[in-house]
Every structure is written in structure tokens, then in C-alpha cells.
Design an enzyme around this catalytic site. Structure first.
Site, mmCIF file in Angstrom:
data_model
loop_
_atom_site.group_PDB
_atom_site.id
_atom_site.type_symbol
_atom_site.label_atom_id
_atom_site.label_comp_id
_atom_site.label_asym_id
_atom_site.label_seq_id
_atom_site.Cartn_x
_atom_site.Cartn_y
_atom_site.Cartn_z
ATOM 1 C CG HIS A 19 -2.018 0.946 1.175
ATOM 2 N ND1 HIS A 19 -3.330 0.975 0.770
ATOM 3 C CD2 HIS A 19 -1.850 2.576 1.896
ATOM 4 C CE1 HIS A 19 -3.900 1.489 0.433
ATOM 5 N NE2 HIS A 19 -2.765 3.109 1.354
ATOM 6 C CG HIS A 32 -10.621 2.679 1.909
ATOM 7 N ND1 HIS A 32 -11.374 3.433 2.902
ATOM 8 C CD2 HIS A 32 -9.268 3.363 1.903
ATOM 9 C CE1 HIS A 32 -10.545 4.478 3.649
ATOM 10 N NE2 HIS A 32 -9.333 3.798 3.108
#
Ligand code: ADP
Ligand code: MG
Lengths: 79, 749, 234, 79
Positions: free
Chosen positions: B54, B101
């Protein structure tokens, strides 16, 4: 001082969320549900205590935490 | 040097602890080499988040380098800062970016989606830009039917939409467009990609660098809690004795706080008090301190005792790894501290001076006098190991042997009611899309068109990706995504400026998945070069897996364009009876990957449509030329569902549906192929009867294929070809299309 | 004349209201921060839409106690014109400047779309340039716009003709289908008995620019300006 | 059967509403307020009764009335 405040919609007032949840409860396996009313529950901790602080808290319940036009409140002082 | 202590309550660093942090033995060796010693527990945690996919893009970075990132309008390049910045003329610029998300939304759709919106908005105002609109690109499993899977998908869908609405509406940034697809590959792993665009003057660009040794470092915004901790790549049991219940992986968003933070930060940035500013997103305090130090070529020292906290007894590990929302780190010019204090007092927001910029290149974390972490900032932020994963090609798509037939009269309504094609009004009426007085083309047209009043500019924006095409042929599918985005902008009267992308793929350790990622990136890169649009940033989300397999490869393209004049703004719906309908482009015949095959025959197969960028670009240029001449009343691109769906949509977009009389003459095509093929490079336009000849002439002159196919009017859509005629009541078509999702959501179909 | 747009923390239509007044009508307009305590010198006070204090607890419940609200109440009591739009309407009911309350939409969903409104009374400063029965196309954008009040209050509102706008269909019929949120008697906007305080859920400031789909909101601002004797300069 | 359901945010989950109300209570004359947490309170009446209906109600509390990821519920069966 710790306190709990329960704020519920007045019986006479429309509670759209309660109605929607009632229908969902009926769908979810309890078809004989007759009513659901949804309010708020608040847990409050304040440093102050004594009768003056309690009176203040009542005032806050009436003026801020509930709207007497549509809601009733119950205040419970724990300690 | 290197004095970070081992705290007595911290666990020992065992191979299990290292593995639970998702750190490989090789990576651990590298960490020891960087530090010249063993890391303590806090440092291990810091490395684990900074070196996660990430934050570090360790699996995708070599691929991302393939994107074109420069151009005359690029003011801040991809990767340089939190978001790229593009010149739009007259001293104005836009900053925009898309972010995913997905996993948080799978666990808790409402909060997951809401905090996604909050995160992307912070990325934009960190650049000094005022956020002006949002888009969202969503993928879910099937929502039709009464089985448990469909019910669960509906809950996810409803929760995500409500979460996006909650955050965007409250903060007062209109959500003006987006896209939604429903496909079984997203079961249990929905995709939630959110996009934000902000506006700023060139001289307002803010930097995320800790510059100026001796400058104080401020923490502003919400207090730090234990949010998001269980979400990192480890079990939390060892941290303290407290139960897992108290360690929620789910962050709760507070759009009200963010609204205050946004206003306070923009007010502060308008002063000259700020040397650097960085939002705290994933890996909050960790990421913001080491990245600002790394960018500034400096060091940053912070004292955790000074960090505003929501909970008691948080240890350094927890504070450094917390993902609490609505926080920022600000490097303040020495002597200007009072300006910060005054502004944050005014907005009733927590703030604290927590540290100072140093010249030693270290990220140093202290608790009072005790150093609890000390790591070279650059190596931590920018020198994570990079992996080039194995890539195994999947079999090439197999051409369809034949196109199965159908009852055409029923097929069009069925396609229009397909949730992927159906109107998304159930979604966008929950979004405040009108606040800020900018949405001039309301949601429902090909691209969102937005008047940016402060700049006197008109922007168009769209997000696109047909992942079924990418599943069948990732490279060609990605090319189509870029072409469709550019086409949607052209249909709105815009010239594309730049692109942001969101790469949603499965586990990159599976060579087939990594191959898809690589193919898609190369396809996107080729497309961006063809339209001369730089990629200004984006996001990579890997490990998206449904129970059955990886999600369909979904390289979402967010494209922003500029509309030169108000009179060029064009929308997709037919305007008046008697107007003449043209098809720009060819009739087409590609049925592979079509909605027709998927919806009516349950088959996701075949060779998906190919795009020829020269033809595509020529078509856009012709369309824009027609628009500039004032000849175009409506323009709608042909995408899912082909010509028939595009014609129907042009007529039924408004509450007063308009029919059309269309005749394709002799085509020699199977009716299903003519009506529902999804070949690219096609647009349906309408003109007034008076302008029809001029429009046709101009298209011919420019060598763009153009067919006069009919007239707007009546209560029916009637399509004839090869001696056959099909007709439908537009009121019925509209009902099928407009109310389909609401019906699904009311339970089954 | 001068107008004030109050900014509560969480207001988000403040700039839009400012724009409508200042740009569309040329009215000198100031933002007034909620921590201020005076509104002297203002002829018109606007409580804008948004999510004051995040709409936590109840919409408008916390904003009602902002320091500026004392001045807002004084302004209203002195007969000054006061208009609350959307969240501003909610603040006005919480502050008891208007009767009743606004609760969750019947559908429980936030709804943003253009809606038709029928003018119910013109003998007030806010709709004086319109006709009774005139239909206005104005957007709504709210999650809690479902107007409710006890029967006595509703009867009194009707008797005094304090209901100024109702949701209707394109032809002006007051129907169940035209009611977006379950509001009692399709109420979209009401005024106080003195007719100087107006609260409405729809957003007239979003309907002042033809590029945004409708200019029907202008009549409300125009009525106010006529009442105040202001001639537009823009 | 009558029941009451209390749904509260889990202890360390951020309760933004509680924070905003806490600040408002502090302004209202109880400056030493240290915490406010706000949840929901529901009153439910159903025709069904017995252990099966109670089990169903628990299921409904978990699946419908609360969100176990961020909230805890308490169910009290009255009669
Ligand atoms: N998630 C969403 N949020 C807001 N608007 C949406 C969303 N999904 C689709 N829309 C709107 O619906 C319209 C049709 O979308 P789509 O079918 O993807 O268009 P196209 O096929 O032309 O790209 C567009 O105006 C789009 O912005
Ligand atoms: Mg489409």
C-alpha cells in the site's frame, strides 16, 4: 458524576426509522412485530457533582440532548 | 546514533513476529543493515507499514514507470507529491487523484467507503487546492435475485453508497459522477474507487517536504486513537492484554472534523506560515514524518508525549501505526507558530507542536527524553525492496463461433434493466451533486460537467473501465478504458487534459494476476500516449480476491478535460422532436465480452472490441469540430449494450422521454449483432433539421464515417434494418431503465 | 441594504448563498462567523444549508447554541428578515423561531434532485413577487426534511397561512407522489406568525443560474429585495 | 413479547457524535465533562414469544439492529 440519558420519540410523533426497522424485523423472521421505536442512549461522565450539577444536567437534557417538540428524555444519575 | 531502546513491555523480535508483520527474512536482513542493528518492536512496525504494498508499491513500481507522466501542462508530476497538478490556464490549476478503499469497504461498507472519501479529499487539499468535486467508481457482485449472495451484495452496495453520500454531503463537496458495474467476480470483494479534484492558483501549490532545519513540526486535526491497528498485517494479541474487541480494524470517519480541517488548512496555507504539509493517511504519523523528511532531504524528530490522543495508555507502536482519520502534519516556518495556533483555535481543532526538522536524515521518535525509534528517513520512505514478479500469460481470448439469437423485442428492455446499464439515479440522488453551484450537466450524461466559478473554467470528468473486456484481454481492455474516457469527454465538448488511474487486481504473487497487471498498465500507457494525456497519479490495490478467484482486472481510468466555452457544453439526451440523428463511426460487429452475451446468455467470452487510436482520435476531433460549430444538440457514446442501448438512452434520459424513428437500411448484419455489438469509436449525435446537412458535410469533409440514421420524435423507439422493424414504447423503456436498481434494492427482481 | 450569511462550523452552502446574493443580485453581503455576537446593520440574515456541527445529535441542535444565535433571535424579534435554508431551517426550528421539527426522510435516504413547489401565500416578504398557485422548480438536498408538528400546530399554521411552500407535481397538484420526504401536508417551507422568519428545505440559491437547470429560486430573493426596497445593481 | 435493545459504539471506536456533544455539554455549563458516548435505544413489541422468538430476536439484534464491527448490543426481554 456518571449519568445515562434515554431520549425517545414522542408517541404522537412520526418515527420513520422505527417504521422502516419494524418492516425489516418482520421480514427477518418475526412477522408479528407490531411496533419498533428508536431513540438515543447516551452515557455521560462529568467531573462535577452535587444537586447543582444534577439540575444543570436536567437543563442540558431538556435544551440540548432532546427536542421537546418531538422527544421525551429520561435521565438516570448513576454516581 | 542509533540509540532506540527496547521497551520492556514490547515483545521480542522473533521470526514469528517478523512474519506476522508481513516482512520476509530478506527484508528483515535489509532492515538490520539499514539500522546497523536489530530493530525494536516499534521500528519493526514502522518498516512493516512503510514497506507494505500500500505504501511502497513494491510489486507495482516497475510497471508504473511505464506511464507517460510529463507534458506542457504538468506542474507537479505523478509521485512527486500527494497528487499531481495540471495547468488549466490563466494561472489556475487542478489537482486530482483517485484512490481505492476496497478492503475496508468489504469489512464495513459504510465506514470503509466514507473514510475512503475522506482520505482522497485530504490528498487534494494537502496540495493547497480547494476540493470542488468528487467521482466514484464502484464494483459489486450481482444484486438481482433473492439468494443470500445477492442480498449480501445489496447490503454492501447500499452501505457503500450511503457512506460516500454521508462523507461527501456533510463536507459539502458535490459527488457529480462515476460508474458502477455488477459482476460475480466482485463477490465479497467490492471495489470502491473514489476521486477528488481541487482547484488552486499556480502559486498556491503546497509541498509535502520538511524543509528548513529548525522549523517546528505541528500535528493538527483529530486526536490519535487505536483505529485501524488490527488492520495491519499482524495479530494484535501481543500488543497489550486488552481484548481484540478494543482494537478495531475499522476507522470511523468524521466528515465534520474534516470540513473544519479543510477550512483551517486552506486558511493557513493562504498565509506564508507553512514550509510543508502532509496528510496522515495509511500509516498516519509514520508515513507523514518519514515522507516529509525524505522529500526535504532532512530529518524529523517528534515527541509522542505531545501528540493529541483520544485514548489513554497508548504505546509508541500504537501511536505510530494508528490510522485515525482527519489528521495532518504541518512544517511551520520558525517564528510563525502563532499563526497556526490562532487559526486552529478559531476552528476549534486540536493542534500541537510535536517536533522539529533536523539535518541528520533521521526519523527520530521520542517519548519525552527516550528515543523509541530512529530510522534513516529516505531508506524507510523510498528504498523499500522492489520486486519484479513472475508473469504468466493467460490464454488468448477465443473468437465466438456464432452469436446466439434472441427475442429482440424483449432483449432491449432486459439490457436496459441490467443494473450495470440501468440508470444510476438511485445512487446519485443520494449524493449532493449540486452544492457549490457547479454541476451544469447533472449526473446521467456521458461525463460530469462542472463550472469552477472561482476560476471561470468549465471542467469535464469521467471514470471508465469495462473489466469484462480486461478479463478477456487485459491489454486491449485497458486501451478501451482510456478510449471510452476520452470519448465521454469529447461527447461533453471537452478536450482531455490528464488521467488518474486506480489499478485493482488480485494477488500479484500469482503469475497470471501479475501478467494482467502488466498488460493493463501497458495498455493504459499506450492509450494515454495516443491521447497525449499524462498520468498524474493514482493508486494500486492488489490482493482483491473473491472466493472463486481474483476480481476481474479493473484498471479504472479517471480523466479530466477542459471545455473551452460555455456554448460547447453538450449533454447526451435528445433535445427535441424533429431533430436528426446521426451515427458517427461504423456500424461495428464485435460481440465478444458484450453485455448482450453476458445478460441474455450468461456468457462472458469472446474477443472484446479493439480500439484503433488513430480512428478514435479522428472521431473525437470531428465531434469537437461539430460542437464548436454549434451543430450538435446531443452526443452520446456507444458503450455497453451497443447502438440499441445508446439510442434508447438518448431518448429516455429525462422525465419526458422522446422516441425516435431509425433506419439503418441494408446492413447484412445479424440483427443481434447490429443492435448490440460493442465496437468502439462510435457516437450517436443529434442536430436540428436545419443543421443536419452542414453536420453531415463537415463530418464527410473530415473523413469521419457518418450515417444519417433517423429522426427524434414520437412515443416509440422504432429501429429498422434489412427489411425488419422493431419497436418499443419509450415510456416502458424508461421505466425499465430508470427504476431497475430501485426495484432490485427493494428486494429481488 | 446589507445581508449577512451566518457561518456555523459545518455550514457548506454559505458560499452558494453568498454567491446568489452578491453575484446574482448585487447585494452587499458579509459572512458572519458563528462566534460573533452582533448583527447590527444587517437587513437580511441568512442561515445557510450544510451540516452544522456535523448534524450530530439532531440537525441544527448544537448550532442553535452558537454565540451568534442570540443576535439572530434579537434580529428576528425586532422584525428583521431572517431566512433559513435547509440546515438553516432546521436551526430555526431547534431555536424555536419556527414551530415543529424536521425528522428523517420517509425513505431514510438523502435525496438530491429538482422538485416542484407550489406557492401557498404571497402576503409575506419572501414570495411577494409570486402568485398563489405558482409552481417553482427548485432543488432539494437533505436527509432530514420531513416536517412534523402536532395537530394543533399544523392547524394553526394553516389558519394563519404560514405554510408558504408545498411540494407538488409539475401541474401544481399536491399529491402523495410529489412529496419527497413524507413531510406533513407536503410542507416545504413555513414562516412565523409575524411573517418575517422563513424556513424552507429547498435551495433557492441553487436555482438562480440558468446553467444549473432552473432560475425559479430567484423569485424568493427578488421578493426579499423588493420588500427591503433594494434595486439590483448586478 | 416486549424487548429493549441498547446499541452502543464499541469502546475504542471513534464516536464523532459523542465528541461533538461532549464539547457542546462543556459549553453548556458542565465544563468538566470528560466523555459522552451516544448509541441507540429501541423498544420492540412482537406478537411472537418463547425461546425460539428470543433466539430470533438476538439474531436480529446482531444482523440488523447493530453493526458488530463497530457496535455492541444489549438485549433485554421484558415480558
Ligand atoms: N457511482 C456513481 N456516482 C454518481 N454518478 C454515477 C455513478 N455511476 C454512474 N453515474 C452516472 O451515470 C451516468 C452513466 O454512467 P455510465 O453508464 O458509466 O456512462 P458511460 O457508459 O457513458 O460511461 C454518468 O453520468 C455517470 O456519471
Ligand atoms: Mg455505460
Amino acid at each position: 458524576m456518571k449519568a445515562r440519558v434515554k431520549v425517545m420519540p414522542k408517541k404522537s410523533v412520526l418515527d420513520p426509522q422505527g417504521v422502516a426497522v419494524r418492516d425489516a424485523v418482520a421480514q427477518h423472521g418475526l412477522p408479528q412485530v407490531s411496533s419498533v421505536r428508536i431513540g438515543k442512549f447516551m452515557e455521560i461522565e462529568v467531573g462535577e457533582s452535587g444537586p447543582e450539577a444534577e439540575a444543570k444536567l436536567h437543563e442540558i437534557c431538556r435544551d440540548l440532548l432532546s427536542n421537546p417538540v418531538i422527544e421525551d428524555y429520561e435521565l438516570e444519575i448513576l454516581a | 546514533m542509533n540509540t532506540a531502546v527496547h521497551l520492556p513491555q514490547d515483545p521480542e523480535i522473533t521470526p514469528e513476529v517478523i512474519a506476522r508483520h508481513g516482512i520476509t527474512p530478506e527484508e528483515y536482513e535489509l532492515i538490520e543493515k539499514i539500522l546497523g542493528r536489530k530493530p525494536n518492536f516499534t521500528e519493526l512496525g514502522i518498516f512493516s507499514v512503510m514497506w507494505s504494498e500500500h505504501c511502497s508499491y513494491k510489486n507495482s513500481k516497475p510497471e508504473l514507470r511505464k506511464f507517460p507522466v510529463t507534458g506542457p501542462r504538468v506542474l507537479v508530476k505523478a509521485g512527486e507529491e500527494n497528487a499531481g497538478v495540471i495547468d488549466i490556464g490563466d494561472g489556475w490549476a487542478v489537482a486530482f487523484k483517485m484512490e481505492s478503499h476496497n478492503h475496508p469497504s468489504a469489512i464495513e461498507p459504510f465506514q470503509g467507503a466514507a473514510t475512503g472519501v475522506g482520505g482522497i479529499i485530504r490528498d487534494i487539499f494537502t496540495m493547497g487546492a480547494r476540493p470542488v468535486f468528487n467521482l466514484n467508481s464502484l464494483r459489486f457482485g450481482n444484486i438481482t435475485g433473492d439468494d443470500e449472495v445477492a442480498r449480501q451484495n445489496r447490503r454492501l452496495f447500499a452501505g457503500v453508497v450511503e457512506g460516500i453520500a454521508h462523507y461527501g454531503n456533510c463536507i459539502g463537496i458535490p459527488t457529480v459522477g462515476g460508474e458502477i458495474y455488477f459482476d460475480p467476480s466482485y463477490e465479497g470483494n467490492p471495489l470502491v474507487n473514489v476521486f477528488c479534484l481541487g482547484i488552486l492558483r499556480h502559486e498556491q501549490i503546497a509541498r509535502g517536504a520538511a524543509s528548513g532545519v529548525g522549523n517546528p513540526v505541528f500535528y493538527v486535526g483529530a486526536e490519535t486513537g487505536r483505529d485501524g491497528l488490527a488492520g495491519a498485517a499482524f495479530a494484535s494479541r501481543e500488543l497489550t492484554e486488552e481484548s481484540k474487541q478494543d482494537r478495531p480494524a475499522v476507522q470511523v470517519g468524521d466528515p465534520f472534523k474534516e470540513k473544519l480541517l479543510l477550512e483551517a488548512c486552506l486558511e493557513l496555507l493562504a498565509t506564508d506560515a507553512v514550509a510543508g504539509i502532509q496528510d496522515m493517511g495509511a500509516a498516519g504519523l509514520t508515513c507523514s514524518t518519514c515522507e516529509t523528511a525524505s522529500r526535504g532531504g532532512t530529518g524529523v524528530e517528534i515527541d509522542l508525549e505531545k501528540v493529541p490522543k483520544r485514548e489513554q495508555g497508548m504505546n509508541p507502536y500504537e501511536i505510530m501505526l494508528s490510522e485515525s482519520q482527519e489528521r495532518m502534519l504541518i512544517i511551520v516556518k520558525k517564528g510563525k507558530e502563532q499563526i497556526v495556533c490562532d487559526i486552529f483555535e478559531k476552528w476549534d481543532l486540536p493542534y500541537a507542536e510535536v517536533g522539529v526538522v533536523k539535518d541528520d536524515g533521521m526519523m527520530r521518535v521520542k517519548v519525552g527524553e527516550t528515543t523509541v525509534a530512529e530510522i534513516p528517513a529516505r531508506q524507510l520512505a523510498d528504498e523499500a525492496p522492489i520486486y519484479v514478479r513472475d508473469a504468466t500469460p493467460r490464454p488468448a481470448p477465443v473468437p465466438l463461433a456464432e452469436v446466439p439469437g434472441t427475442d429482440i423485442a424483449a432483449a432491449l428492455p432486459a439490457l436496459l434493466a441490467d443494473p450495470t446499464i440501468a440508470s444510476k439515479n438511485w445512487v446519485y440522488r443520494q449524493y449532493d451533486h449540486m452544492v457549490r453551484l457547479g454541476a451544469t450537466a447533472l449526473p446521467g450524461s456521458d461525463a460530469a460537467v462542472f463550472i469552477v466559478r472561482e476560476a471561470g473554467k468549465i471542467l469535464a470528468a469521467t471514470s471508465d473501465c469495462n473489466a469484462a473486456y480486461c478479463q478477456l484481454d487485459p491489454r486491449e481492455g485497458a486501451k478501451v478504458a482510456v478510449a471510452e474516457a476520452a470519448r465521454n469527454l469529447a461527447c461533453s465538448g471537452a478536450v482531455p487534459l490528464a488521467v488518474t488511474d486506480n489499478l485493482n487486481f488480485g494477488n500479484p504473487h500469482k503469475p497470471e494476476n501479475f501478467w494482467q497487471l502488466r498488460e493493463c498498465v501497458e495498455g493504459l500507457a499506450e492509450g494515454c500516449r495516443a491521447f497525449d494525456v499524462p498520468v498524474t497519479g493514482g493508486n494500486v490495490s492488489l490482493y482483491n480476491e473473491s472466493p472463486a478467484a481474483a476480481v476481474d482486472p479493473t484498471p479504472t481510468v479517471g480523466m479530466v478535460g477542459l471545455i473551452a466555452k460555455e456554448s460547447h457544453v453538450t449533454t447526451s439526451e435528445f433535445k427535441a422532436e424533429g431533430d436528426v440523428i446521426f451515427l458517427l463511426g461504423e456500424l461495428g460487429d464485435e460481440m465478444g465480452g458484450s453485455r448482450y452475451l453476458q445478460v441474455l446468455h450468461g456468457r462472458k467470452e469472446g474477443v472484446p472490441p479493439r480500439v484503433d487510436f488513430d480512428e478514435e482520435l479522428a472521431l473525437h476531433d470531428t465531434l469537437r469540430a461539430l460542437i464548436i460549430e454549434g451543430l450538435v444538440r446531443s452526443a452520446h457514446d456507444c458503450s455497453e449494450g451497443g447502438l440499441a442501448v445508446a439510442l434508447a438512452e438518448s431518448g429516455i434520459a429525462t422525465g419526458q422521454p422522446l422516441g425516435a424513428e431509425v433506419d439503418f437500411g441494408a446492413t447484412g448484419l445479424q440483427p443481434e449483432v447490429l443492435l448490440f455489438n460493442e465496437s468502439q469509436t462510435r457516437v450517436i449525435i443529434s442536430t436540428t433539421a436545419e443543421d443536419a446537412d452542414a453536420a453531415e458535410g463537415l463530418a464527410n469533409e473530415r473523413g469521419t464515417p457518418v450515417r444519417r440514421i433517423g429522426t427524434v420524435g414520437g412515443g416509440k423507439l422504432r429501429i429498422s434494418a434489412d427489411g425488419q422493424t422493431h419497436e418499443w414504447e419509450v415510456a416502458q423503456l424508461r421505466d425499465q431503465w430508470y427504476n431497475s436498481i430501485a426495484r432490485c434494492m427493494a428486494g429481488g427482481q | 441594504m446589507k445581508a449577512a450569511v451566518i457561518r456555523f462550523p459545518g455550514s457548506n452552502c454559505d458560499q452558494d448563498c453568498y454567491h446568489a446574493l452578491q453575484e446574482s443580485f448585487g447585494v452587499p453581503t458579509d459572512y458572519v462567523w458563528h462566534k460573533e455576537s452582533s448583527l447590527s446593520g444587517y437587513d437580511l440574515v441568512v442561515l445557510p444549508g450544510g451540516f452544522s456541527y456535523g448534524d450530530y445529535l439532531r440537525c441544527g441542535a448544537i448550532a442553535r447554541f452558537s454565540p451568534i444565535m442570540k443576535a439572530v433571535v434579537d434580529h428576528a424579534n425586532a422584525g428583521g428578515l431572517l431566512i433559513g435554508i435547509c440546515n438553516g431551517f432546521q436551526v430555526l426550528t431547534e431555536a424555536r423561531l419556527l414551530p415543529g421539527a424536521l425528522v428523517r426522510n420517509r425513505s431514510l435516504h438523502f435525496i438530491c434532485e429538482h422538485r416542484f413547489l407550489r406557492v401557498e401565500a404571497t402576503d409575506n416578504p419572501f414570495l411577494s413577487t409570486t402568485q398563489v398557485g405558482q409552481v417553482l422548480n427548485v432543488p432539494i438536498a437533505h436527509g432530514e426534511g420531513n416536517y412534523t408538528a402536532d395537530a394543533a400546530t399544523l392547524a394553526e399554521l394553516e389558519a394563519n397561512r404560514q405554510v408558504l411552500l408545498r411540494y407538488c407535481d409539475a401541474q401544481g397538484n399536491i399529491t402523495e407522489a410529489a412529496n419527497p420526504n413524507g413531510s406533513a401536508s407536503n410542507i416545504a417551507g413555513i414562516c412565523n406568525a409575524a411573517r418575517n422568519v422563513f424556513g424552507l428545505m429547498p435551495h433557492p440559491e441553487r436555482a438562480c443560474d440558468p446553467r444549473l437547470g432552473s432560475t425559479d429560486g430567484k423569485v424568493i430573493f427578488q421578493s426579499i429585495l423588493n420588500t427591503l426596497g433594494f434595486r439590483a445593481v448586478a
